[in-house]
Design an enzyme around this catalytic site. Structure first.
Site, PDB file in Angstrom:
ATOM      1  N   SER A   1       0.853  -1.191   0.000  1.00 23.32           N
ATOM      2  CA  SER A   1       0.000   0.000   0.000  1.00 23.32           C
ATOM      3  C   SER A   1       0.890   1.243   0.000  1.00 23.32           C
ATOM      4  CB  SER A   1      -0.879  -0.036   1.250  1.00 23.32           C
ATOM      5  OG  SER A   1      -1.105   1.261   1.760  1.00 23.32           O
TER       6      SER A   1
ATOM      7  N   LYS B   1       0.004  -3.456   5.502  1.00 23.11           N
ATOM      8  CA  LYS B   1      -1.065  -4.118   4.756  1.00 23.11           C
ATOM      9  C   LYS B   1      -0.555  -5.187   3.783  1.00 23.11           C
ATOM     10  CE  LYS B   1      -4.869  -2.617   3.542  1.00 23.11           C
ATOM     11  NZ  LYS B   1      -5.852  -1.971   2.674  1.00 23.11           N
TER      12      LYS B   1
ATOM     13  N   ASN C   1      -2.485  -6.662   0.782  1.00 20.94           N
ATOM     14  CA  ASN C   1      -3.739  -6.603   0.045  1.00 20.94           C
ATOM     15  C   ASN C   1      -3.916  -7.804  -0.887  1.00 20.94           C
ATOM     16  OD1 ASN C   1      -4.850  -4.188   1.044  1.00 20.94           O
ATOM     17  ND2 ASN C   1      -3.423  -2.990  -0.194  1.00 20.94           N
TER      18      ASN C   1
ATOM     19  N   ARG D   1     -25.239  -4.908 -43.993  1.00 21.73           N
ATOM     20  CA  ARG D   1     -24.107  -4.444 -43.156  1.00 21.73           C
ATOM     21  C   ARG D   1     -24.628  -3.319 -42.265  1.00 21.73           C
ATOM     22  NH1 ARG D   1     -20.564  -5.874 -45.412  1.00 21.73           N
ATOM     23  NH2 ARG D   1     -20.085  -4.474 -47.146  1.00 21.73           N
TER      24      ARG D   1
END
Lengths: 393, 393, 393, 393
Positions: free
Chosen positions: A270, A276, A278, A309
């Site tokens: 982080s 952290k 994650n 088309r």
């Protein structure tokens, strides 16, 4: 350049290459070259012309971005590509470039080539995810944990069964991807193949062969089921991956703590909180899957195309198709990374399971830890998923 | 009641009945009854209890709307249904109602029954559309008309080829619908079937047999590929129908005037302009298809479901699934009506084709009217679509 | 690189530049620099540190693609950006880079800057479209034509009223775009701004001022209404443009022939049919609008974001937001080109109107050509749209 | 009847009534009656005719379902409604029914009336949710808890700030709902109001007044921004509600345990697990929000409408609009119930916060519990949301 400002974040190089502007350019040139060869084979154009065209296609020097910009005048990139190719070929042979074809023949066939190339890489990543799931299912066949419904603790289950469920869905998704028809497109200006006369059918067959694509029963300029179906199959695959990501994410919560994505090498860091870790693989897979659904929605909405088309719907398909392929690869790669080194914590699973003792009869919990109890049926399901996996490998 | 304030306008009675609240209630009761029978057969519950349960399921007196309202407290309608069923059964047998099952087992299995019933009616309508297309393709095999790309006149084609293209897409859509797996659901509270002990597997098999649904490898409480795939298949079918509707609409324009939807009996009338003859079948099919895509999007988005039962995503599936089934039937019925009596005007097609003379070399136009010219390849494609159709019938 | 393989075809350079990976990188650096300055101003960090940071931000040498690739490890590009910035700054000042901020603060604020830049270009193109509509409304105030409902001829109207309707919708769309709140983001790791202590509020205000963005009442890390609303406003604008494109397309049909997009310089050419003059501006606008709706759907679906920062939904916003901005610019530019030189053919309008004589009472048609007849009310509406336009200019 | 087979589960009676088939029928009759009165007031039709029409509109005896079924022939329900109304009125007055109007005038104006009625109920429920949020923000201003990013523990925050964030989003959503223009529709067959001659403008004004709707600058038969914008505003509101639901759901997990939805009276019960206390309000709100996004997508996609009345897109709006209104009410009511009696557990919040001690410096945690520490800035934000709330009440 619009699209994704952070594409390398979501899509690893190997898959990105299969859907890049250059890959699309290469695919279009492959179609022009194969068409020339097929037409030479049937005698529709001189062999020397085909040679010249193939050689010009291989000569390099085309610029994908410039062709796109020039394509704005004609609302498709094939018009300037053909003009440039004709110029390169020069002489009489120039007149045989793109012979009897229409822009959409080239672009649709190229799209199918792109899809095939991307699907190969996607399948490789899915195999990696499936292998990781199979290993988890096998190893944790008897690892008891809380089953959770509506995000509340319900009754015991096993982590092996959870992984087996992931695996089973991946196999189903893989099968769906494999069921999509990738067919060559060749119909000429109005889809009748009139300009190829009686050789039309044969050229289609030869072109399909040379490009290793299916031969369709009819030109499909405005019959877009295969394109929309490919979009749907990618969204279904992404959904199967996102289900895994969601479970990993929820199990990774600090307060639950039953699994953790691999870290190391800065993974999961982080910018403001060094502590952290994650669950970045799951986060990326979820982000990719959400975007793929947006792409698939555009492709489904593009199905009704006018007359021979379409005026807008066809042109809206190119980017979402390319994007959905790339992002499905990105999602699969992200979950491959996440599951390969997934840290599983049976002791936390056991602890969380103990919380149920307060609410369930003691014997229910004890049964949860008894292989002859509910672990039995769960184990049968694990076996089923594993044997389906092994059969398919 | 929310949903569609004008549902009878979009969905004819025969299809509406297969997806009504009452049909869902009936399907849920069928599941409870079949479950009791299957469990009695394996000896898990007494035969007399099963009898009492089946008889209560058949006894009527349930009120779909009331159960839905009461279901608000538990976020699902099965909780009050089971409570009411237990009360009706009474005595010792009451304890065997819904034995070992969870609400989702009943609702998911019921959804599959609803899908099967609706798909039967949808298929009937699609057969009608296909038959009409086949007849148009055959009859107008040599009816020359302008092929149009980007809504501009391009080169000649035939109306037979146009109809053959419609037909081919319908056949592909029909095949996709047929490829969706309709499987029974039975996993118990946490998807382990723990409460059925060693008989779990057998009960699933028997239940599948009794309800005439597939037996899945694993409980699929949070493995939603088959539900999302059904949504996608319905959207693909609707897209194939909408393509036809769009062409009919464009060909019906006063200034084009090449086809007209049947009128008579007030069909196609306007509240302010008596002279109008609106292409109402096409309009309805387009409106239905647009809504079906909304439903399919919700189902695709619902794929990632948490742990062993989802908190919101699962509950979001019921209405879109039911709605998409009903509306696909509505779209097919509308195009069936539109094509069955479609007025085709070869003389207007010829006149519009003549406009191309100003822009194309004379011989191109003349070739357009020559069966040995471009009509040849177009005719080959018509044959292919027709033979594919005949093989499938 | 995933995303759009033909992006130059849909998005002209001027708008593409405002949403490119480099533009995003620049915006993120602007946020870091402005943050340092704001924090120095409040005394939170030394002035010298701010100077060093600003100078490093301006020094170039960052590589957008590499940062994206490196961002894969942390599921966001700000982590590697901050690391690189810290390295460039070096010394004690490095510790003040990104002070008190979280990755999302930088990315969200950058997104708002990107939006503002792109909206400026979009507004310019929309002004061009509006001016063209206003001129058409004024000039063709009394140009009678057929009004068409359900694609059938209904009753007379004027081309001026049609253009006035286009204009009125554009003005409404422009207003909606203007109503979207573009606010700075600054909340720190958990959205509390705790790390800035009592200066937090002041820093937010100064940062907003420096970046010329609104100051929000609260950090909005997981309160995504403004992002989803921007997506919706872009889709609404695209829808207003697509309505014009659709009308132009339908009026351009050879059999209707009432308008034609400008040609010349290869515009509108085909790879197989030299006689064609394709309505390429309308085709491009429709293709863009369809894709924008896909993007807007992803943004709406991303609204529910978990706790203080989302795991997947937030990360899914970046590309769709960027893409929707670019494509709205592309759609507006395409219609600007199409309408600016639009060829209007009052004589064909008159001829098509005459077809109504067969079906309506003679006097109805005559009234259609009489300015004192129904042209009167239509003209009033034209005036209203024009005066609303003039007021807004 | 298609649509939602369990509608009472998602939408409480009070809101369901505002969008029922009968409500739509009533609204259409109100429009016809108001139109007659407005036209009588301007002298366009005799006063006696208006009286007869109004009285027939009020006389009852119309059958919403039958009209829908009959509407299938004309692809709109107003054609049979007008026919029936004419028959009821009888005599000369019958000719003045629906005078100068087209079906879309009646249906669009009725849709606006339906929207207004439903929005009133929705606003009431939103007020309830906002009041509950405000109370939580106030009461828990100093209740410390873990802030979570990417579902991982990040840094401390307060529950008051979380609730203030919810509140702020609700206020923004409420404002967006209020910004949608609800305007009367009156343009006659081709949107020119030709048949009302010079009185056209005045009739529009009077009709707007009588129905208490805005008077639009122009008829908006194919200028659908206001309808799509209403859909977007509902989806934004639903997204704001779903964010709250998601947080409640996550905080309610057994292992987190920081809040619990109210139980009692069978609320939150399960069919197989008596110990469970399901967060049913949040589950319902999430399910509703997901479906609303599907509806909003259909409405956005319906923006490009052909010429003076669309062939399919317009007709696709009715059900999604009605459904989105009902479901937004359902989502708001569900969260109102959930938050009103929400059980908040500061002690569990404190316990979970303690887990951070292992990972953060001690003093960071201590600051978390100190009102003069980070609680300060958080409290400022709480104040801002509260004062914005109080101003708006």
């Amino acid at each position: 350049m619009p699209g994704d400002p952070f594409s390398g974040l979501f899509v690893p190089e190997a898959i990105a290459e299969t859907t890049s502007p250059e890959a699309w350019l290469g695919a279009m040139l492959n179609v022009e070259a194969a068409l020339a060869n097929a037409e030479a084979e049937t005698g529709l154009i001189p062999a020397a012309a085909a040679e010249a065209i193939v050689s010009a296609c291989d000569s390099g020097g085309f610029d994908a971005d410039r062709l796109a910009r020039e394509g704005r005048r004609s609302a498709n990139p094939v018009v300037p590509l053909v003009a440039e190719l004709r110029e390169k070929v020069g002489g009489d042979a120039a007149g045989f470039v793109h012979y009897g074809a229409t822009s959409q023949d080239v672009l649709d066939s190229a799209a199918m080539l792109i899809a095939r190339g991307a699907l190969d890489v996607i399948r490789g990543e899915l195999d990696g995810v499936a292998a990781a799931c199979a290993e988890l299912a096998e190893r944790h066949r008897e690892t008891s944990m809380v089953g959770r419904t509506l995000l509340q603790q319900a009754l015991p289950t096993t982590f092996g069964l959870k992984a087996a469920g992931w695996l089973d869905s991946l196999l189903a998704a893989r099968e769906r991807l494999g069921s999509v028809s990738l067919a060559v497109q060749l119909g000429g200006a109005a889809g009748t193949l009139a300009s190829l006369g009686t050789e039309g059918e044969r050229v289609v067959g030869l072109l399909a062969q040379r490009l290793d694509l299916e031969e369709p029963a009819l030109p499909w300029h405005t019959a877009r089921l295969r394109v929309a179906d490919l979009g749907a199959a990618l969204a279904l695959t992404a959904g199967a991956l996102e289900k895994i990501a969601l479970d990993v994410l929820l199990l990774s919560q600090r307060e639950v703590g039953e699994v953790a994505e691999p870290s190391g090498g800065g993974r999961g860091g982080s910018s403001s909180m060094p502590h952290k870790r994650n669950p970045v693989g799951s986060v990326l897979a979820i982000a990719c899957a959400r975007r793929i659904r947006g792409d698939a929605g555009v492709l489904l909405a593009a199905m009704p195309q006018e007359h021979e088309r379409a005026a807008g719907a066809w042109q809206s398909e190119w980017a979402p198709l390319s994007d959905a392929l790339a992002l499905t690869g990105g999602a699969a790669a992200a979950m491959h990374d996440a599951l390969q080194g997934l840290e599983v914590r049976p002791e936390r699973m056991r602890e969380n399971l103990e919380l149920l003792r307060a609410e369930l009869p003691e014997e229910e919990i004890d049964r949860a830890l008894d292989p002859a109890g509910y672990l039995g049926p769960a184990s049968v399901f694990v076996d089923r998923a594993l044997s389906r996996y092994r059969e398919g490998s």
